[in-house]
Design an enzyme around this catalytic site. Structure first.
Site, PDB file in Angstrom:
ATOM      1  N   HIS A 157     -30.981  21.388 105.776  1.00 62.47           N
ATOM      2  CA  HIS A 157     -29.999  20.287 105.651  1.00 62.47           C
ATOM      3  C   HIS A 157     -29.950  19.425 106.918  1.00 62.47           C
ATOM      4  O   HIS A 157     -29.420  18.316 106.900  1.00 62.47           O
ATOM      5  CB  HIS A 157     -28.596  20.841 105.389  1.00 62.47           C
ATOM      6  CG  HIS A 157     -28.486  21.609 104.112  1.00 62.47           C
ATOM      7  ND1 HIS A 157     -28.848  21.082 102.892  1.00 62.47           N
ATOM      8  CD2 HIS A 157     -28.070  22.894 103.876  1.00 62.47           C
ATOM      9  CE1 HIS A 157     -28.649  22.003 101.951  1.00 62.47           C
ATOM     10  NE2 HIS A 157     -28.195  23.109 102.522  1.00 62.47           N
ATOM     11  N   ASP A 217     -34.359  26.993  97.742  1.00 67.49           N
ATOM     12  CA  ASP A 217     -32.936  27.193  98.012  1.00 67.49           C
ATOM     13  C   ASP A 217     -32.142  26.488  96.901  1.00 67.49           C
ATOM     14  O   ASP A 217     -32.615  25.526  96.303  1.00 67.49           O
ATOM     15  CB  ASP A 217     -32.606  26.560  99.371  1.00 67.49           C
ATOM     16  CG  ASP A 217     -31.211  26.894  99.879  1.00 67.49           C
ATOM     17  OD1 ASP A 217     -31.091  27.751 100.757  1.00 67.49           O
ATOM     18  OD2 ASP A 217     -30.237  26.280  99.389  1.00 67.49           O
ATOM     19  N   HIS A 234     -29.475  24.707  97.209  1.00 69.55           N
ATOM     20  CA  HIS A 234     -28.964  23.399  97.658  1.00 69.55           C
ATOM     21  C   HIS A 234     -30.138  22.473  97.930  1.00 69.55           C
ATOM     22  O   HIS A 234     -31.199  22.914  98.362  1.00 69.55           O
ATOM     23  CB  HIS A 234     -28.150  23.535  98.953  1.00 69.55           C
ATOM     24  CG  HIS A 234     -26.971  24.441  98.837  1.00 69.55           C
ATOM     25  ND1 HIS A 234     -27.036  25.790  99.133  1.00 69.55           N
ATOM     26  CD2 HIS A 234     -25.692  24.190  98.454  1.00 69.55           C
ATOM     27  CE1 HIS A 234     -25.834  26.333  98.938  1.00 69.55           C
ATOM     28  NE2 HIS A 234     -25.013  25.388  98.530  1.00 69.55           N
ATOM     29  N   ASP A 266     -30.140  31.831  97.683  1.00 73.93           N
ATOM     30  CA  ASP A 266     -28.892  31.544  96.980  1.00 73.93           C
ATOM     31  C   ASP A 266     -29.193  31.025  95.572  1.00 73.93           C
ATOM     32  O   ASP A 266     -28.286  30.784  94.778  1.00 73.93           O
ATOM     33  CB  ASP A 266     -28.018  30.550  97.768  1.00 73.93           C
ATOM     34  CG  ASP A 266     -28.805  29.419  98.395  1.00 73.93           C
ATOM     35  OD1 ASP A 266     -29.998  29.254  98.074  1.00 73.93           O
ATOM     36  OD2 ASP A 266     -28.234  28.681  99.228  1.00 73.93           O
ATOM     37  N   TYR A 296     -26.507  34.360 100.077  1.00 74.25           N
ATOM     38  CA  TYR A 296     -25.209  34.828 100.591  1.00 74.25           C
ATOM     39  C   TYR A 296     -24.642  36.036  99.842  1.00 74.25           C
ATOM     40  O   TYR A 296     -23.546  36.470 100.141  1.00 74.25           O
ATOM     41  CB  TYR A 296     -24.216  33.649 100.598  1.00 74.25           C
ATOM     42  CG  TYR A 296     -24.809  32.475 101.341  1.00 74.25           C
ATOM     43  CD1 TYR A 296     -24.917  32.495 102.728  1.00 74.25           C
ATOM     44  CD2 TYR A 296     -25.354  31.391 100.654  1.00 74.25           C
ATOM     45  CE1 TYR A 296     -25.517  31.450 103.422  1.00 74.25           C
ATOM     46  CE2 TYR A 296     -25.957  30.340 101.343  1.00 74.25           C
ATOM     47  CZ  TYR A 296     -26.038  30.376 102.719  1.00 74.25           C
ATOM     48  OH  TYR A 296     -26.651  29.353 103.399  1.00 74.25           O
TER      49      TYR A 296
END
Length: 661
Positions: free
Chosen positions: A114, A151, A153, A244, A284
């Site tokens: 990110h 991922d 995201h 995740d 997570y």
């Protein structure tokens, strides 16, 4: 306080790697701090200075600086940890590029994807993978790097850094829900394809609902990523490896189980001559994360891939997203040139989203309790699930027989030699089986060799094997019968080259032989399913381009994964149009199935072919293909006709949301 991006993410993963005895099988590459010069390959000097200044700040100052960024929290040690994450990633790149190791994984915190040129974002301070790409270009002169971001995201930082750069192909799938899910950006949708010279080199696959599973992820690889990757032909593959996107994760809320990451890793190992660096991003749910990390590392080490679980049928929303990505990228990619792609505006998830917006929000306390219950439930599920899918590794990877006409000693070192059966044993086994074909001694002897290897595969003493045969079709017919009698109920059989297919009509098991367009033969019955590569033999005859990829990625792999065989038999005969490198890649790709149990029967005694197949079976990286040539319109249409004909039955073929699923 951030309660999910915690140090236990690394310690749990490392402990689990130790429990599986994987740590001792890896080469340890020491971490180091990334230098300021290396960080400045991607980030601005202002960003670096702000990060440096946080080392001596008190809590109030840290809060104030953190407040300038979205979802980022500084601690006095953050800067040093982030530099170690960069340095460890670059150490891995050096180890792979120098040939010290074939591939590897960097377990690092904080994550990076990110992070932007001038800003920390979403737990990320420095963009580890982006820095690794720039570093590899500069130090090793690389011109084509593939970044795969699985991922949950969107790695918008990586997208912004490379969106005008055609030397980096960036692929990201991510939970999107029509821009409702963080980072909630318009440019995370499928129509953000890159800018300027980078157009076509940014691939976003948005997931518009939660609960995506193994089949959705595999469909994305078959129908989007792998065809693009083989056309792009990277010299290095970097994975932004966020787990995740796995089951139980409170952020992702997806349903994919840990073994899917073994399959995804296995496919990426067939690119860039095996040069693959996997770098940890998110993840997570500690149990889900640690098991997924172990599945990835096991595969990097060359262990057989566990069978994938769950129904092999992508959901309608996943197929819609796949269709839109293909439509958005059609102008930029040769493999899509003749594909029938159009945009879907009326997405099935739009109404679902409105319903979601009208529900009463639960209190934070309630949602925390639900999350804790869910975490425990997934832990219990995974405990059982991993016991069910993990299997003892056969002590021997690849076997052949001692009578391989003197060629056995020329095969790669890891190939194990099996003693063939004597004539009396063979006759007892083959009695009554196509007696007229068994009159010749050489046929009988070759069957003896074949059975000696097949038996070891069926008894799981050997993972895979390779046999020479003067009559491959007879050997395969017998292998099918023998495997089914042994209790293997789903055998996938692929023929490459000209061979007389011998129907197995015994046991009154109602088997039928279908001929379709005189090009593809399916042999379907209660016990076994045989898929014959004659269609692609004919499709590939006189082919001027890489019709091989359209056939294998667009048809064979989706059908094979839909079918989920217990054993794969591949027969290679004469007059084939596939070259040695294509045949080797076919073997390598199919090792994701049936716990990597593959039996190769080769009629041709060409030593180069035997060596190449043996290397692929033993786990060597596949040979380079050369310059990509696009498939012809005629061949693409033939594969489309087959896909349309069979996609209701073999649902992994679906890559268009137009039909009801």
């Amino acid at each position: 306080v951030c309660d999910i991006e915690v140090p236990e993410r690394l310690s749990f993963s490392y402990e689990q790697l130790k429990r599986y005895h994987l740590v001792e099988r890896c080469v340890h590459v020491p971490a180091r701090e990334g230098s300021e010069e290396e960080i400045l390959l991607v980030h601005s000097s202002e960003h670096l200075e702000v990060a440096k200044s946080t080392q001596t700040m008190n809590e109030e100052e840290l809060k104030r600086v953190s407040g300038n960024y979205d979802a980022f929290f500084f601690h006095p040690n953050t800067y040093r940890c982030a530099r170690l994450a960069v340095g460890a990633t670059l150490q891995l790149v050096d180890a792979v590029m120098s040939g010290k190791v074939c591939n590897g994984m960097a377990l690092v915190r904080p994550p990076g994807h990110h992070s932007q040129r001038n800003a920390a974002n979403g737990f990320c301070l420095f963009n580890n993978v982006a820095i690794a790409a720039e570093y590899a270009k500069l130090k090793y002169g690389l011109q084509r790097i593939l970044i795969v971001d699985w991922d949950v995201h969107h790695g918008q930082g990586t997208q912004y850094i490379f969106e005008e750069d055609p030397s980096v192909l960036y692929f990201s799938w991510h939970r999107y829900e029509h821009q409702e899910f963080w980072p909630s950006l318009k440019e995370s949708d499928y129509d953000a394809v890159g800018l300027g010279k980078g157009k076509g080199f940014n691939i976003n696959l948005p997931w518009n609902k939660v609960g995506m599973g193994n089949s959705d992820y595999l469909a994305a690889f078959f129908h989007v990523l792998l065809p693009m990757a083989f056309e792009f032909d990277p010299e290095l593959v970097l994975v932004s490896s966020g787990y995740d996107s796995g089951i139980g994760d409170p952020e992702g809320q997806m349903s994919a189980t840990p073994e899917v990451f073994a399959h995804l890793t296995h496919f990426l190992m067939q690119l860039a001559n095996g040069k693959l660096c996997v770098i940890l991003e998110g993840g997570y749910h500690l149990k889900s994360l640690s098991e997924s990390v172990c599945m990835t590392v096991k595969t990097l080490l060359g262990d057989p891939v566990p069978e994938i679980t769950g129904e092999m049928a992508p959901c309608l929303s996943a197929v819609e997203s796949i269709q839109n990505v293909r439509a958005a990228h059609k102008p930029y990619w040769k493999w899509l040139m003749y594909e029938d792609t159009s945009f879907l505006q009326n997405l099935s998830t739009k109404s679902h989203l409105l319903k979601k917006a009208n529900t009463n929000p639960s209190t934070e306390q309630e949602s925390k309790m639900t999350n804790n219950d869910e975490t425990v439930k997934v832990e219990r599920f995974l405990e059982l699930h991993m016991k069910n899918i993990l299997f003892p590794m056969p002590p021997i990877k690849t076997a052949t027989t001692t009578d391989s006409k003197g060629s056995a000693h020329l095969l790669p070192v890891p190939v194990h030699l099996v003693k063939e059966m004597d004539k009396t044993e063979i006759k007892a086994l083959v009695s009554g089986f196509y007696a007229d074909l068994m009159k010749e001694d050489k046929t009988l002897l070759s069957l003896g060799s074949m059975l000696a290897i097949l038996d070891k595969i069926l008894k799981k003493e050997v993972c895979n094997g390779i046999a020479e045969s003067p009559t491959a079709a007879v050997s395969v017919a017998f292998a099918l019968r023998h495997s089914v009698r042994f209790g293997f109920q789903r055998v996938l059989c692929i023929f490459v080259g000209d061979m007389q297919i011998i129907p197995n009509t015994e046991d009154g098991s109602n088997q039928k032989l279908f001929e379709i367009h005189l090009t593809v033969l399916f042999y379907i019955g209660i016990w076994s399913f045989t898929f014959v590569l004659n269609s692609f033999l004919l499709l590939l005859k006189d082919a001027e381009g890489n019709d091989f990829f359209s056939a294998v990625l667009g048809f064979i792999l989706p059908v094979a994964y839909s079918y989920q065989p217990n054993l794969t038999v591949i027969a290679v005969g004469p007059n084939r149009s596939l070259g040695i490198s294509e045949i080797s890649l076919l073997f390598a790709l199919l090792q994701g199935l049936a716990e990597s149990r593959i039996f190769a029967v080769i009629e041709d005694t060409e030593i180069n072919l035997m060596q190449s197949v043996a290397k692929a079976l033993a786990g060597a990286s596949t040979p380079h293909f050369g310059v990509y040539v696009p498939p012809t319109q005629e061949k693409v249409n033939e594969i489309k006709i087959l896909r349309d004909q069979f996609q209701q039955e073999w649902k992994m073929l679906q890559c268009s949301g137009k039909l009801s699923i």
